[in-house]
Design an enzyme around this catalytic site. Structure first.
Site, PDB file in Angstrom:
ATOM      1  CD1 TRP A  61      46.417  19.711 -51.864  1.00 12.65           C
ATOM      2  CD2 TRP A  61      45.902  18.907 -53.890  1.00 12.65           C
ATOM      3  NE1 TRP A  61      45.400  18.798 -51.717  1.00 12.65           N
ATOM      4  CE2 TRP A  61      45.059  18.283 -52.941  1.00 12.65           C
ATOM      5  CE3 TRP A  61      45.759  18.560 -55.227  1.00 12.65           C
ATOM      6  CZ2 TRP A  61      44.099  17.348 -53.284  1.00 12.65           C
ATOM      7  CZ3 TRP A  61      44.796  17.617 -55.570  1.00 12.65           C
ATOM      8  CH2 TRP A  61      43.979  17.034 -54.608  1.00 12.65           C
TER       9      TRP A  61
ATOM     10  CG  HIS B  24      13.507   5.744 -43.780  1.00 16.24           C
ATOM     11  ND1 HIS B  24      12.445   4.869 -43.757  1.00 16.24           N
ATOM     12  CD2 HIS B  24      12.964   6.989 -43.789  1.00 16.24           C
ATOM     13  CE1 HIS B  24      11.317   5.551 -43.791  1.00 16.24           C
ATOM     14  NE2 HIS B  24      11.602   6.849 -43.803  1.00 16.24           N
TER      15      HIS B  24
ATOM     16  CE  LYS C 227      33.474  24.215 -43.062  1.00 16.32           C
ATOM     17  NZ  LYS C 227      32.751  24.374 -44.260  1.00 16.32           N
TER      18      LYS C 227
ATOM     19  CD  GLU D  21      35.696  21.372 -45.117  1.00 18.01           C
ATOM     20  OE1 GLU D  21      35.944  21.721 -46.272  1.00 18.01           O
ATOM     21  OE2 GLU D  21      35.100  22.113 -44.321  1.00 18.01           O
TER      22      GLU D  21
ATOM     23  CD  GLU E 280      29.276  24.149 -44.769  1.00 19.31           C
ATOM     24  OE1 GLU E 280      29.291  23.336 -45.697  1.00 19.31           O
ATOM     25  OE2 GLU E 280      30.244  24.869 -44.479  1.00 19.31           O
TER      26      GLU E 280
ATOM     27  CG  ASN F 161      47.807  25.914 -60.243  1.00 21.84           C
ATOM     28  OD1 ASN F 161      47.103  26.899 -60.321  1.00 21.84           O
ATOM     29  ND2 ASN F 161      47.354  24.764 -59.847  1.00 21.84           N
ATOM     30  N   GLY F 162      48.287  22.989 -62.075  1.00 20.97           N
ATOM     31  CA  GLY F 162      47.345  22.414 -63.031  1.00 20.97           C
ATOM     32  C   GLY F 162      47.682  20.956 -63.272  1.00 20.97           C
TER      33      GLY F 162
ATOM     34  CE  LYS G  78      38.908  29.455 -48.726  1.00 21.22           C
ATOM     35  NZ  LYS G  78      37.844  28.677 -48.115  1.00 21.22           N
TER      36      LYS G  78
ATOM     37  CB  CYS H  54      50.118  24.055 -57.179  1.00 21.94           C
ATOM     38  SG  CYS H  54      50.217  22.265 -57.202  1.00 21.94           S
TER      39      CYS H  54
ATOM     40  NE  ARG I  59      46.474  28.458 -56.050  1.00 17.07           N
ATOM     41  CZ  ARG I  59      45.414  28.768 -56.792  1.00 17.07           C
ATOM     42  NH1 ARG I  59      44.565  29.665 -56.355  1.00 17.07           N
ATOM     43  NH2 ARG I  59      45.209  28.186 -57.938  1.00 17.07           N
TER      44      ARG I  59
HETATM   45  C1  G6P Z   1      37.376  22.932 -51.686  1.00 20.11           C
HETATM   46  C2  G6P Z   1      37.354  23.757 -50.429  1.00 20.11           C
HETATM   47  C3  G6P Z   1      35.938  23.885 -49.910  1.00 20.11           C
HETATM   48  C4  G6P Z   1      35.041  24.471 -50.993  1.00 20.11           C
HETATM   49  C5  G6P Z   1      35.114  23.661 -52.280  1.00 20.11           C
HETATM   50  C6  G6P Z   1      34.449  24.383 -53.429  1.00 20.11           C
HETATM   51  O1  G6P Z   1      37.060  21.623 -51.402  1.00 20.11           O
HETATM   52  O2  G6P Z   1      38.192  23.172 -49.445  1.00 20.11           O
HETATM   53  O3  G6P Z   1      35.915  24.734 -48.784  1.00 20.11           O
HETATM   54  O4  G6P Z   1      33.721  24.503 -50.539  1.00 20.11           O
HETATM   55  O5  G6P Z   1      36.477  23.464 -52.667  1.00 20.11           O
HETATM   56  O6  G6P Z   1      35.174  25.545 -53.688  1.00 20.11           O
HETATM   57  P1  G6P Z   1      34.607  26.857 -54.355  1.00 20.11           P
HETATM   58  O7  G6P Z   1      35.781  27.793 -54.367  1.00 20.11           O
HETATM   59  O8  G6P Z   1      34.167  26.464 -55.722  1.00 20.11           O
HETATM   60  O9  G6P Z   1      33.481  27.341 -53.527  1.00 20.11           O
END
Ligand code: G6P
Length: 619
Positions: free
Chosen positions: A75, A515, A496, A499, A492, A101-102, A614, A2, A27
Site C-alpha cells: 500500500w 441548517h 459504507k 468506500e 456508517e 511494512n511501516g 483494511k 502492506c 492490507r
Molecule cells: C481502515 C478500514 C476501516 C476501519 C478503519 C479503522 O480505514 O478500511 O474499515 O474502520 O481502518 O480500523 P480498525 O482496525 O482500527 O477498526
C-alpha cells in the site's frame, strides 16, 4: 499497511508466499513482489505493479524454485505504485533483499547521508533506505548481518516490520519489528525438522501451523534451515520467545461460497454476534460477565469519565457505545478520532478510562492515542477483533469481539460486534453501579439475547436488493439521516457507500438538515432515512416530509408493520422491533447490503476498493 510473508523450510516457498500474499491483500494491493533463493544459491526478485495475481502472471516462465523466500503486497506511502517502488528492495551490492511494512520517518536524512558515501538509490521508497543502511553498516563495521541490522535499526525513527534475505547466507531469514506487526509460525514437520513462516498476521500461516510467536517491539529474529530461532532486542540481549497456540481455523479465512468476503461477512453477522455474546450474558442469573471489566471493577466504578479513541467504522460504533454507556452507566463518555487526539495535548486524568476500539488492533493512530493516554496515567482498555494484536497487547485489560476474521476492507461484522461489546460493557458497569433498575437491566439483557435472531430475520427480509440497487448507479451523491442512536448509523451507512461504490455520501443528524444540507435536495438526490417506530418516530416522519416536499427520493428503514413512512417513502426496508439502543444492530444491515449491491452494479471491487486498506498501520 502492506503485507509481509516469509518461509524457510523444506517445501517450495513460492506457492506458500503467493497464497500468503493473497490472504494479506486486504492490507494493500498497489504492487506485489517476491524474493527467492534458489538451490544454486542465486537470489531472484520478481515484482509487478497491481495485485498479487499480476505478479503470478508475470512470473509464469521464470524460475520460482527455492525453499526460502520473502514476499510483499504494498500500500504505497513513499513513491508511486510502480514496479521500481515495489518490494523486495535490493541493497547496493544486490546481496540483500528486504521487504518492509511501516514508515521510516527519518528516511530522507539517512538517504542523503548514504548518498554522500556513494550509495545509489533506485526507488523513491523509504524502504530502500533500510536495506542500503543495513548493508552499509555491515560493510563499514565488518559485522554479520544480524548485528548490522540491530545497529541500523537503532538509528531508524518510525515503524517497521521487515524480513531480509542474504545471498551470502542462503539458509537464513532475518526479521524484525517496531510498531508494525510481525508473526512467526513454527512447525515441526513429519521428518522432525522445523520450518518457519512469517506473516504480518497469522492468516498466511494458519494453514500450516497454529504455533505462533508474536515478535515484540524492537525485537529481531533469525531463523535458519537447521530449525534454529534466535530472538534478541536491538541491544543484542536474548529474548525468550513466547510460543502460543492460535485458535483460528482455515475455514474462517475462506469465502464459503459467497462471491465476496464482504457479502459473506454481512451474512455471518447473526452467528458472529452469537459467538460474541456467548458466555458473556448470563440469562439465568441475569448478569453480564465481562472478565476484562470484572477484574478491574474499581477502575470503571471510580472513573471520572471514559474516553474512546477509534478511527473509521470503529469510531461510528464507539459513538453508539457512548450513547449507551452514558444512558445505562451514567458515566460521561467522549469519543475521539485517534488521529486528532494524539496530536492535540488532550487533558487526560489518571482516573480516566481510555478505551481503544479497533477491529485490526493495529491502527497506528489508535495505538499512538492510547500510548499517549498511558503516559498520562489513564487505565487502558482495548476492544479489538484480532487476537494478540498490538492494541490488545498494549492495553491494561480488554475484550475481544470474537466475530472471526474480517477480510473485506469495508467493515461489517466488526461494526456490529463492536456495538454489542460496548453495550455489554455499558451493562456490566451499570450492573456494578446499580445505575439501571433491575427491570430495565433484565429487559435489555433479554433483548440482547435475541438480537442474533432479529439480525437473521433482517437479512432474510432484505436480501434481494440487486435490482433495486441498479436504479442508483446514476447517483453522484447520497444523504443518510438518523436521530439519536441512529445518527452514527447514518454516518456508517454513508461511509459504507463511499468506500466501495465511490459515490459521495453524507451522514447527518436528521434534524440538522434544515441548517444547510436540505439545500441539496432535488429529485436526483437519494436520501436514506432510519425511521424505526421508536423514540423519535414522529420527529423523523416530519423530517421525511420535509424531504418529500422537495422531491428527494426516500429510502427508509422502518419497523415491520409500519404504514406511515411506507406511504411517504419510495422504498422501505423492514427490520423487527427492538429497543432504541439496539436498533443500530439491525438498521445497519440493509445499509451494508445496499452499498454492496450498488457497488456491484457499478462494477466495483468491493473487497478491495481503490486507495483503501483494511489495516492502517501508517498515520
Ligand atoms: C481502515 C478500514 C476501516 C476501519 C478503519 C479503522 O480505514 O478500511 O474499515 O474502520 O481502518 O480500523 P480498525 O482496525 O482500527 O477498526
Amino acid at each position: 499497511m502492506c503485507g509481509i510473508v516469509g518461509y524457510i523450510g523444506d517445501r517450495d516457498a513460492f506457492p506458500i508466499l503467493i497464497k500468503g500474499l493473497h490472504r494479506l491483500e486486504y492490507r494493500g494491493y498497489d504492487s506485489a513482489g517476491v524474493g527467492l533463493i534458489h538451490a544454486d544459491k542465486t537470489l531472484s526478485i520478481y515484482k509487478a505493479k497491481g495485485k498479487v495475481s499480476a505478479l503470478e502472471q508475470s512470473v509464469e516462465n521464470k524460475d520460482t524454485t527455492g525453499t526460502i523466500g520473502i514476499a510483499h503486497t504494498r500500500w504505497a506511502t513513499h513513491g508511486e505504485p510502480n514496479e521500481t517502488n515495489a518490494h523486495p528492495h535490493f541493497s547496493q551490492s544486490g546481496n540483500l533483499a528486504l521487504v518492509h511494512n511501516g514508515i521510516i520517518e527519518n528516511y530522507k536524512n539517512i538517504r542523503e547521508t548514504l548518498q554522500k558515501y556513494g550509495r545509489v538509490f533506485r526507488s523513491e521508497t523509504d524502504t530502500e533506505v533500510l536495506v542500503q543502511l543495513i548493508e552499509y553498516v555491515q560493510e563499514t563495521q565488518k559485522c554479520d548481518l544480524f548485528a548490522a541490522t540491530q545497529q541500523a535499526l537503532k538509528t531508524v525513527i518510525g515503524a517497521y516490520a521487515i524480513a531480509i534475505l542474504d545471498k551470502n547466507n542462503p539458509d537464513q531469514i532475518i526479521a524484525a519489528r517496531k510498531a508494525s506487526p510481525l508473526v512467526i509460525g513454527v512447525n515441526k514437520t513429519e521428518n522432525g525438522r522445523t520450518e518457519y513462516f512469517i506473516g504480518s498476521d497469522a492468516s498466511p500461516i494458519i494453514e500450516y501451523t497454529n504455533q505462533i510467536i508474536y515478535l515484540q517491539d524492537e525485537e529481531i529474529a533469525v531463523m535458519n534451515r537447521k530449525g534454529k530461532l534466535k530472538i534478541t532486542n536491538l541491544d543484542n540481549v536474548k529474548q525468550t520467545p513466547q510460543q502460543q497456540t492460535l485458535q483460528m481455523s482455515l475455514d474462517e479465512l475462506e469465502k464459503g461460497g459467497y462471491p465476496h468476503f464482504m457479502l459473506k461477512e454481512i451474512f455471518e453477522q447473526p452467528d458472529a454476534i452469537r459467538t460474541c455474546i456467548r458466555g458473556r450474558l448470563d440469562i439465568v442469573d441475569q448478569d453480564v460477565l465481562l472478565s476484562g471489566i470484572l477484574d478491574h471493577k474499581e477502575k470503571f466504578l471510580n472513573a471520572r469519565r471514559i474516553i474512546i479513541c477509534a478511527c473509521g467504522t470503529s469510531w461510528h460504533a464507539s459513538l453508539i457505545g457512548k450513547y449507551f454507556i452514558e444512558e445505562a452507566a451514567q458515566i460521561p463518555v467522549e469519543v475521539e478520532y485517534a488521529s486528532e487526539f494524539r496530536y492535540r495535548n488532550p487533558v487526560i486524568f489518571p482516573d480516566d478510562v481510555v478505551i481503544a476500539v479497533s477491529q485490526s488492533g493495529e491502527t497506528a493512530d489508535t495505538l499512538a492515542a492510547i500510548q499517549l493516554a498511558k503516559s498520562k496515567g489513564a487505565f487502558l482498555y482495548g476492544i479489538c477483533n484480532v487476537i494478540g494484536s498490538s492494541i490488545a497487547r498494549a492495553t491494561d485489560s480488554g475484550t475481544y469481539l470474537h466475530v472471526g476474521p474480517e477480510i473485506g476492507v469495508a467493515s461489517t461484522k466488526a461494526f456490529t460486534g463492536q456495538v454489542i461489546t460496548l453495550s455489554l460493557l455499558g451493562l456490566a458497569i451499570a450492573r456494578e453501579k446499580k445505575s439501571l433498575s433491575d427491570e430495565m437491566f433484565h429487559m435489555l439483557v433479554n433483548e440482547l439475547q435475541v438480537i442474533p435472531d432479529k439480525m437473521q430475520w433482517t437479512l432474510e427480509h432484505n436480501k434481494d436488493l440487486a435490482s433495486f440497487a441498479q436504479m442508483f448507479t446514476y447517483a453522484k451523491n447520497f444523504i443518510y439521516l438518523g436521530r439519536g442512536y441512529n445518527y452514527p448509523v447514518a454516518l456508517e451507512g454513508a461511509l459504507k457507500l463511499k468506500e466501495i461504490s465511490y459515490i459521495h455520501a453524507e451522514g447527518y443528524p436528521a434534524a440538522e438538515m434544515k441548517h444547510g444540507p436540505i439545500a441539496l435536495i432535488d429529485e436526483e438526490m437519494p436520501v436514506v432515512v432510519i425511521a424505526p417506530k421508536r423514540g423519535m418516530y414522529e420527529k423523523i416522519v416530519s423530517n421525511i416530509q420535509e424531504i418529500k416536499s422537495r422531491k428527494g427520493r426516500i429510502i427508509a428503514i422502518v419497523t415491520e408493520g409500519d404504514t406511515i413512512v411506507k406511504e411517504l417513502a419510495d422504498k422501505c426496508f423492514v427490520i423487527p422491533d427492538t429497543r432504541d439502543c439496539f436498533v443500530p444492530l439491525l438498521a445497519v444491515i440493509p445499509m451494508q447490503l445496499l452499498s454492496y449491491h450498488i457497488a456491484i452494479a457499478k462494477g466495483r471491487n468491493v473487497d478491495q476498493p481503490r486507495n483503501l486498506a483494511k489495516s492502517v498501520t501508517v498515520e
